[in-house]
Motif scaffolding. Structure first.
Motif, short mmCIF file in Angstrom:
data_model
loop_
_atom_site.label_atom_id
_atom_site.label_comp_id
_atom_site.label_asym_id
_atom_site.label_seq_id
_atom_site.Cartn_x
_atom_site.Cartn_y
_atom_site.Cartn_z
N LEU A 361 2.13 -4.85 6.59
CA LEU A 361 0.93 -3.82 6.55
C LEU A 361 0.42 -4.49 7.44
CD1 LEU A 361 0.19 -1.27 4.62
CD2 LEU A 361 -0.64 -3.12 4.07
N VAL A 362 -0.57 -3.09 7.97
CA VAL A 362 -1.02 -3.65 9.15
C VAL A 362 -2.55 -2.41 8.82
CG1 VAL A 362 -1.95 -3.02 11.24
CG2 VAL A 362 0.41 -3.44 11.43
N PRO A 363 -3.36 -2.88 8.24
CA PRO A 363 -4.43 -1.85 7.65
C PRO A 363 -5.16 -1.29 8.31
CG PRO A 363 -4.37 -4.48 7.00
CD PRO A 363 -3.82 -3.99 7.72
N ALA A 364 -5.23 -1.61 9.58
CA ALA A 364 -6.22 -0.16 10.43
C ALA A 364 -5.57 0.78 11.31
CB ALA A 364 -6.28 -1.20 11.69
N ALA A 365 -3.42 1.15 10.22
CA ALA A 365 -2.76 1.76 11.42
C ALA A 365 -2.54 2.73 9.76
CB ALA A 365 -1.71 1.02 11.47
N VAL A 366 -3.08 2.36 8.49
CA VAL A 366 -2.27 2.64 7.41
C VAL A 366 -3.71 4.01 7.22
CG1 VAL A 366 -2.85 3.19 4.83
CG2 VAL A 366 -2.38 0.42 5.91
#
Length: 383
Positions: A361-366
């Motif tokens: 999971l890439v938080p900034a892309a959520v």
């Protein structure tokens, strides 16, 4: 008179907004009584801006739990993947701060019905829509009990299985998305041993999401488990499930998730459906809003907020434009793009949080991290 079909959240906000603008309105609900259905829901920031504009926010906030940053946790280890722990105790605040909140749907509906009554809005129950007809000056709704009602506009705010949409677009049925949701409530005293990660948390894992948060002043924990499935499941609030079935859907998950499942009393399940986007929501003197117009998956928790934003925008457009066609064009111009984007982003949020490996999971892309999307203020934006 403006006719609203459906006394859900979107329909009631529309009615209250219209009445406050001095426009006559009546609501027609298929159910024989307005009972408390559903469980908890997320109050997006945009919805609360609408409540502030309508003078509802203080009453709504009195029943709501302020949310933190909606932390995402690893399904096995509870390792923090995104956000920060929610250390709140579930006690309501004054509602002034621009944050997300959680609320029991029945509490929110009760607040809105009370405001509707103070505005002398008539809410008619037992009115199942069976037909409609319109001309260049009016629209008439026909109901299963043999009665009818005529107004200058009819608004379909009657949910994903909208009778209004079915009459406008025959054969356009909701589509099953391959997901099932399990929902249940746990009293705070029984839930306490499994709340070590804070009052709200979203556990994410392979093809699964388990969301839980407190509501009703911290006295109850609302739990929702979403899982991919190959079996088509009906949509609705009446299909029972069991602890064993929920447990089988979330095997070897963190003890906080499985512990809450073990304390479930009455579990319901329903299939998740969405709708093919429509190029336009309005046909003559009939328009749609909320799930009837743009049903979406629940991964952003914004379905209720979109209906509330829609209702305010539609009423504002009608207050500004006496011509129905012009008002509806203004309403759709303000809302269509945002709702279509939210539909797409809700689907993407689910794809990302239910990835096979949550460690990727890439938080900034959520999408949930997108403040332009999640922090939108419909009142400031106007129509």
């Amino acid at each position: 008179m403006i006719l609203i079909i459906g006394a859900g959240l979107g329909g009631l906000v529309t009615a209250i907004s219209l009445a406050r603008a001095g426009l006559p309105v009546a609501v027609y609900e298929a159910a024989s009584a307005l009972t408390e259905t559903g469980a908890g829901l997320t109050l997006g920031r945009g919805a609360q801006h609408v409540f502030r504009d309508l003078g509802l926010q203080a009453d709504v906030a009195a029943f709501a739990c302020p949310a933190g940053s909606l932390p995402f946790l690893h399904y096995k280890t509870a390792r923090l993947l995104m956000g920060t722990p929610d250390a709140g105790d579930g006690t309501p605040d004054d509602g002034a701060t621009d944050i997300v909140r959680h609320i029991y749907r029945g509490d929110l509906q009760a607040v809105m019905l009370a405001h509707a009554a103070r505005l002398s809005i008539q809410v008619h129950t037992g009115k199942r829509l069976t037909g409609l007809e319109q001309d260049h000056v009016s629209v008439t709704a026909h109901f299963a009990d043999g009665s009818s009602a005529t107004g200058r506009l009819l608004v379909g705010a009657d949910g994903i299985r909208s009778a209004v949409r079915a009459l406008l677009h025959p054969g356009d049925a909701p589509r099953f998305t391959g997901h099932v949701a399990f929902r249940f409530l746990v009293p705070a005293a029984l839930a306490a041993p499994f709340m070590g990660q804070g009052r709200s948390a979203i556990f994410i894992g392979p093809k699964r999401t388990f969301n839980r948060y407190t509501m009703q002043g911290g006295k109850v924990v609302n739990c929702a488990g979403l899982a991919e499935t190959g079996e088509e499941v009906p949509e609705g609030w009446s299909l029972p499930s069991s602890i064993a079935e929920v447990g089988a859907a979330f095997p070897a998950w963190h003890p906080d998730a499985t512990g809450l499942i073990s304390q479930a009393h009455a579990v319901i399940k329903w299939g998740l459906y969405d709708r093919t986007p429509l190029p336009r929501w309005s046909e003559g003197r009939v328009t749609l809003l909320g799930d009837a117009a743009h049903a979406m998956l629940p991964f952003l928790g914004m379905g209720a907020a979109m209906a509330i934003e829609d209702g305010w925008a539609l009423a504002r457009s009608l207050a500004l434009e006496p011509d129905i066609a012009t008002a509806l064009a203004r309403y759709e111009a303000a809302r269509h793009g945002r709702c279509e984007t939210m539909q797409t982003m809700s689907r993407r949020q689910g794809e990302m949080t239910q990835a096979m490996d949550p460690d990727t999971l890439v938080p900034a892309a959520v999408p949930m991290a997108n403040q332009d999307l999640m922090g939108f203020n419909p009142v400031r934006a106007g129509v």
